[in-house]
Scaffold this active site. Structure first.
Site, PDB file in Angstrom:
ATOM      1  N   LYS A  92       0.952  -0.757   0.002  1.00 30.09           N
ATOM      2  CA  LYS A  92       0.029  -0.172   0.089  1.00 30.09           C
ATOM      3  C   LYS A  92       0.939   0.860  -0.092  1.00 30.09           C
ATOM      4  CE  LYS A  92      -3.857   1.823   0.546  1.00 30.09           C
ATOM      5  NZ  LYS A  92      -3.578   2.546  -0.680  1.00 30.09           N
ATOM      6  N   GLN A 113       6.733   4.244   3.763  1.00 26.58           N
ATOM      7  CA  GLN A 113       6.109   3.747   3.867  1.00 26.58           C
ATOM      8  C   GLN A 113       5.508   2.684   4.989  1.00 26.58           C
ATOM      9  OE1 GLN A 113       3.627   6.234   1.503  1.00 26.58           O
ATOM     10  NE2 GLN A 113       1.605   5.004   3.289  1.00 26.58           N
ATOM     11  N   LYS A 116       5.171   3.587   8.796  1.00 18.97           N
ATOM     12  CA  LYS A 116       3.920   4.817   8.277  1.00 18.97           C
ATOM     13  C   LYS A 116       3.516   3.265   8.958  1.00 18.97           C
ATOM     14  CE  LYS A 116       4.000   7.501   6.078  1.00 18.97           C
ATOM     15  NZ  LYS A 116       4.103   8.258   4.994  1.00 18.97           N
ATOM     16  N   LYS A 128       5.583   1.366  -3.114  1.00 19.08           N
ATOM     17  CA  LYS A 128       5.620   3.482  -3.289  1.00 19.08           C
ATOM     18  C   LYS A 128       5.791   3.246  -4.916  1.00 19.08           C
ATOM     19  CE  LYS A 128       4.535   7.926  -2.415  1.00 19.08           C
ATOM     20  NZ  LYS A 128       4.022   8.279  -1.504  1.00 19.08           N
ATOM     21  N   GLY A 167      -3.205   8.195  -3.656  1.00 22.14           N
ATOM     22  CA  GLY A 167      -2.149   9.062  -4.466  1.00 22.14           C
ATOM     23  C   GLY A 167      -0.980   9.370  -3.889  1.00 22.14           C
ATOM     24  N   ASP A 168      -0.382  10.499  -4.561  1.00 22.20           N
ATOM     25  CA  ASP A 168       0.721  11.556  -3.891  1.00 22.20           C
ATOM     26  C   ASP A 168       1.252  12.924  -4.291  1.00 22.20           C
ATOM     27  OD1 ASP A 168       2.942  11.485  -1.420  1.00 22.20           O
ATOM     28  OD2 ASP A 168       3.813  12.081  -3.235  1.00 22.20           O
ATOM     29  N   THR A 211      -5.285  13.413   5.338  1.00 24.49           N
ATOM     30  CA  THR A 211      -3.298  13.231   5.915  1.00 24.49           C
ATOM     31  C   THR A 211      -3.671  14.476   6.509  1.00 24.49           C
ATOM     32  OG1 THR A 211      -2.985  12.144   4.221  1.00 24.49           O
ATOM     33  CG2 THR A 211      -1.541  13.364   4.883  1.00 24.49           C
ATOM     34  N   ASN A 242      -2.939  18.926  -1.315  1.00 23.16           N
ATOM     35  CA  ASN A 242      -3.438  18.633  -0.532  1.00 23.16           C
ATOM     36  C   ASN A 242      -3.261  18.027   1.368  1.00 23.16           C
ATOM     37  OD1 ASN A 242      -4.375  15.479   0.707  1.00 23.16           O
ATOM     38  ND2 ASN A 242      -5.869  16.014  -0.693  1.00 23.16           N
ATOM     39  N   SER A 381      -7.465   5.356   3.750  1.00 26.01           N
ATOM     40  CA  SER A 381      -6.934   4.432   2.694  1.00 26.01           C
ATOM     41  C   SER A 381      -7.435   3.269   3.192  1.00 26.01           C
ATOM     42  CB  SER A 381      -5.653   4.395   1.971  1.00 26.01           C
ATOM     43  OG  SER A 381      -5.845   5.473   0.848  1.00 26.01           O
TER      44      SER A 381
HETATM   45  P1  NDP Z   1       0.588  17.812  -4.206  1.00 26.08           P
HETATM   46  O1  NDP Z   1       0.839  16.978  -5.364  1.00 26.08           O
HETATM   47  O2  NDP Z   1      -1.184  17.893  -3.258  1.00 26.08           O
HETATM   48  O3  NDP Z   1       0.825  18.893  -3.159  1.00 26.08           O
HETATM   49  C1  NDP Z   1       2.377  19.245  -3.057  1.00 26.08           C
HETATM   50  C2  NDP Z   1       2.213  20.753  -2.567  1.00 26.08           C
HETATM   51  O4  NDP Z   1       3.640  21.133  -1.802  1.00 26.08           O
HETATM   52  C3  NDP Z   1       2.356  21.944  -4.020  1.00 26.08           C
HETATM   53  O5  NDP Z   1       1.720  23.495  -3.315  1.00 26.08           O
HETATM   54  C4  NDP Z   1       3.389  21.928  -4.322  1.00 26.08           C
HETATM   55  O6  NDP Z   1       3.942  22.619  -4.958  1.00 26.08           O
HETATM   56  C5  NDP Z   1       4.888  22.598  -2.978  1.00 26.08           C
HETATM   57  N1  NDP Z   1       5.599  21.224  -3.633  1.00 26.08           N
HETATM   58  C6  NDP Z   1       6.109  20.288  -4.715  1.00 26.08           C
HETATM   59  N2  NDP Z   1       7.455  20.498  -5.046  1.00 26.08           N
HETATM   60  C7  NDP Z   1       7.702  21.089  -4.475  1.00 26.08           C
HETATM   61  C8  NDP Z   1       9.032  21.627  -4.040  1.00 26.08           C
HETATM   62  N3  NDP Z   1      10.199  20.608  -4.852  1.00 26.08           N
HETATM   63  N4  NDP Z   1       9.795  22.874  -3.468  1.00 26.08           N
HETATM   64  C9  NDP Z   1       8.516  23.260  -2.960  1.00 26.08           C
HETATM   65  N5  NDP Z   1       6.547  23.529  -2.997  1.00 26.08           N
HETATM   66  C10 NDP Z   1       6.348  22.022  -3.721  1.00 26.08           C
HETATM   67  O7  NDP Z   1       0.657  16.938  -3.606  1.00 26.08           O
HETATM   68  P2  NDP Z   1       0.451  16.387  -1.022  1.00 26.08           P
HETATM   69  O8  NDP Z   1      -0.104  17.228  -0.775  1.00 26.08           O
HETATM   70  O9  NDP Z   1      -0.499  14.998  -1.169  1.00 26.08           O
HETATM   71  O10 NDP Z   1       1.803  15.758  -0.557  1.00 26.08           O
HETATM   72  C11 NDP Z   1       2.658  16.536   0.182  1.00 26.08           C
HETATM   73  C12 NDP Z   1       3.562  16.288   0.337  1.00 26.08           C
HETATM   74  O11 NDP Z   1       2.812  15.375   1.780  1.00 26.08           O
HETATM   75  C13 NDP Z   1       4.294  15.437   0.050  1.00 26.08           C
HETATM   76  O12 NDP Z   1       6.141  14.874   0.587  1.00 26.08           O
HETATM   77  C14 NDP Z   1       3.711  13.911  -0.079  1.00 26.08           C
HETATM   78  O13 NDP Z   1       4.531  12.756  -0.074  1.00 26.08           O
HETATM   79  C15 NDP Z   1       3.378  13.815   1.368  1.00 26.08           C
HETATM   80  N6  NDP Z   1       1.930  12.971   1.878  1.00 26.08           N
HETATM   81  C16 NDP Z   1       0.333  13.300   1.134  1.00 26.08           C
HETATM   82  C17 NDP Z   1      -0.309  12.058   1.374  1.00 26.08           C
HETATM   83  C18 NDP Z   1      -2.024  12.076   0.651  1.00 26.08           C
HETATM   84  O14 NDP Z   1      -2.694  11.947   1.476  1.00 26.08           O
HETATM   85  N7  NDP Z   1      -1.532  12.734  -0.205  1.00 26.08           N
HETATM   86  C19 NDP Z   1      -0.612  11.179   2.760  1.00 26.08           C
HETATM   87  C20 NDP Z   1       1.512  11.283   3.164  1.00 26.08           C
HETATM   88  C21 NDP Z   1       2.061  12.129   3.098  1.00 26.08           C
HETATM   89  P3  NDP Z   1       3.010  23.370  -6.506  1.00 26.08           P
HETATM   90  O15 NDP Z   1       2.208  22.984  -6.835  1.00 26.08           O
HETATM   91  O16 NDP Z   1       4.189  24.776  -7.030  1.00 26.08           O
HETATM   92  O17 NDP Z   1       4.212  22.155  -7.426  1.00 26.08           O
END
Ligand code: NDP
Length: 448
Positions: A92, A113, A116, A128, A167-168, A211, A242, A381
């Site tokens: 997962k 993961q 977690k 992943k 998703g991620d 999350t 997200n 999930s």
């Molecule tokens: P999204 O794609 O929804 O959002 C990512 C955010 O981070 C955007 O605002 C993006 O900006 C910014 N970002 C991405 N890369 C960079 C970078 N290199 N420098 C600066 N800003 C950056 O992703 P999520 O919110 O889903 O995921 C965010 C984090 O949370 C990740 O580390 C993910 O692995 C972790 N996570 C997510 C889960 C989930 O359920 N979605 C679960 C557990 C962990 P821009 O749009 O400009 O790229």
């Protein structure tokens, strides 16, 4: 050999076996540093070479994804699924679409993961996947064609009892729907093979929010444990995806003051604290219009945009990095310490560099690692998988209350294994508690 020498010796071998995979080395080192003293005390685990085996993925599937642009040009991307360890249940873990995706990044994420998922108490292994495909600037049809082509290969390797992606970064409800549609076309059956689906076709209530909400629930437990309250705390959040937006929503609900959000272009400083009305605007901007955070500053007074900068120079009580790995370095940690930060609660995976984490620890700042504080997403999930298997849908309240109880249990496990002189080392607590359960299962299975 001393514990430090054992760690250095183990890491030397791991680096040799996995050259150039710096993110993977960083993630393993953090876990190994926490568990080594405990591991050295347990001869049965050492004899079974649990550490050597747990750091080697079960398998990595690498494949080409060819697709066609709207103009009829041909593109090819690289994609992976890292199936790391399924001792506790079907694999997962999310799928990430971002140009920075490499095998090293996905191995670090898959490794994290495992622990977690173990901490959630649900039967889930760790995996992943993703691609170096950049969804930015692509039309919805191009994203659809990419997702369909990716699933054409991926479908052979996944299944509701085998591996269940979600998703991620870069993979939200739209992408999951395209992937799911293609899976059904290829397999000719409906199954809970992906999570994060739309609520009208098998998705779970609260999965979108899980999350971010979970991160705030964890933060509240951590503060309460140390005689602090979340209400009235000034919280600095990075990201505007997200995780960031739903962490902001729950923080506002808890009467905290959210003063920053960001994206890869820069950050916004919201001096009076983000309101629900402003959050509604940012959600529409990011989720529907795919705009930039700078546009938010243009729309509202009292909101300042800082181009090409990170939010960690803004004074806050709690920092919640919710964007990406290694987004908070030594200088950022120093700024936060100077401004009197009391806790850092990770929404993203491994957002702190090793040096930044070390500095915070030295200064007694509470630090919740992502594998504990962002586990709410994978927990819901897991609940989505259960609902799909039973062909039922729980209400929003039912799912939210299960989420809160899973987060409370994770916090309790961190306290149990990380308690030290009246404070809790959450990094050690999460690593040891998560590791022990998987190690026990591997030991029971014998040499496989
Ligand atoms: P999204 O794609 O929804 O959002 C990512 C955010 O981070 C955007 O605002 C993006 O900006 C910014 N970002 C991405 N890369 C960079 C970078 N290199 N420098 C600066 N800003 C950056 O992703 P999520 O919110 O889903 O995921 C965010 C984090 O949370 C990740 O580390 C993910 O692995 C972790 N996570 C997510 C889960 C989930 O359920 N979605 C679960 C557990 C962990 P821009 O749009 O400009 O790229």
């Amino acid at each position: 050999m001393s514990t430090q020498t054992e760690i250095a010796h183990f890491m030397g071998g791991l680096r040799k076996r996995n050259p150039h995979e710096t993110e993977f080395h960083q993630a393993v080192k953090e876990v190994v540093t926490s568990v080594m003293p405990w591991y050295l005390d347990h001869e049965d685990y050492r004899k079974a070479q649990i550490l050597e085996r747990i750091t080697e993925p079960d398998r990595i599937i690498t494949f080409r994804v060819s697709w066609e642009t709207d103009d009829g040009d041909i593109r090819a991307n690289r994609a992976w699924r890292v199936q790391f360890n399924h001792s506790l249940g079907p694999y997962k873990g999310g799928l990430r679409f971002h140009p920075s995706v490499t095998q090293s990044v996905l191995k670090f994420l898959g490794f994290e993961q495992i622990f977690k998922n173990s901490l959630t108490g649900l039967p889930m292994g760790g995996a992943k996947g993703g691609s170096n495909f950049n969804p930015k600037g692509k039309s919805p049809r191009e994203v659809m064609r990419f997702c369909q082509s990716m699933m054409t290969e991926l479908h052979r390797h996944i299944g509701e009892d085998v591996d269940v992606p979600a998703g991620d970064i870069g993979v939200g409800a739209r992408e999951i729907s395209f992937l799911f549609g293609q899976y059904m076309r290829l397999e000719n059956r409906w199954s809970g093979v992906l999570t994060g689906k739309g609520c009208s076709f098998g998705g779970s209530a609260v999965r979108t929010e899980a999350t971010g909400y979970g991160c705030v629930y964890f933060c509240e437990h951590m503060l309460n444990q140390h005689n602090e309250q979340i209400s009235d705390k000034v919280i600095s959040i990075s990201g505007s995806g997200n995780v960031a937006l739903y962490a902001a929503e729950k923080a506002i609900d808890k009467n905290a003051k959210v003063v920053t959000l960001s994206d890869s272009g820069g950050f916004v400083h919201i001096k009076d604290g983000l309101t629900h009305q402003q959050l509604h605007y940012v959600k529409d901007l990011k989720e529907n219009r795919r705009g930039r955070i700078s546009e938010f500053a243009k729309e509202f007074g009292g909101v300042e945009y800082h181009h090409n900068a990170r939010p960690w120079g803004i004074k806050c009580d709690v920092a919640m990095p919710c964007a990406t790995q290694n987004e908070l370095g030594t200088e950022d940690a120093k700024s936060l310490i100077d401004s009197g930060v009391i806790a850092v609660c990770e929404g993203a995976n491994m957002p702190l560099t090793a040096e930044a984490a070390h500095l915070l620890e030295q200064h007694g700042v509470l630090h919740a690692p992502g594998k504990a504080s962002n586990a709410g997403g994978v927990a819901v999930s897991g609940l989505e998988q259960s609902q799909n298997a039973m062909r039922i849908s729980w209400t929003r309240d039912e799912v939210d209350s299960r989420l809160q109880s899973i987060i409370a249990d994770i916090h309790a496990r961190c306290v149990e294994y990380g308690h030290h002189e009246g404070r809790v080392n959450y990094v050690n607590g999460a690593n040891i508690a998560g590791f022990k359960k998987v190690a026990d299962a591997m030991l029971a299975y014998g040499v496989v």
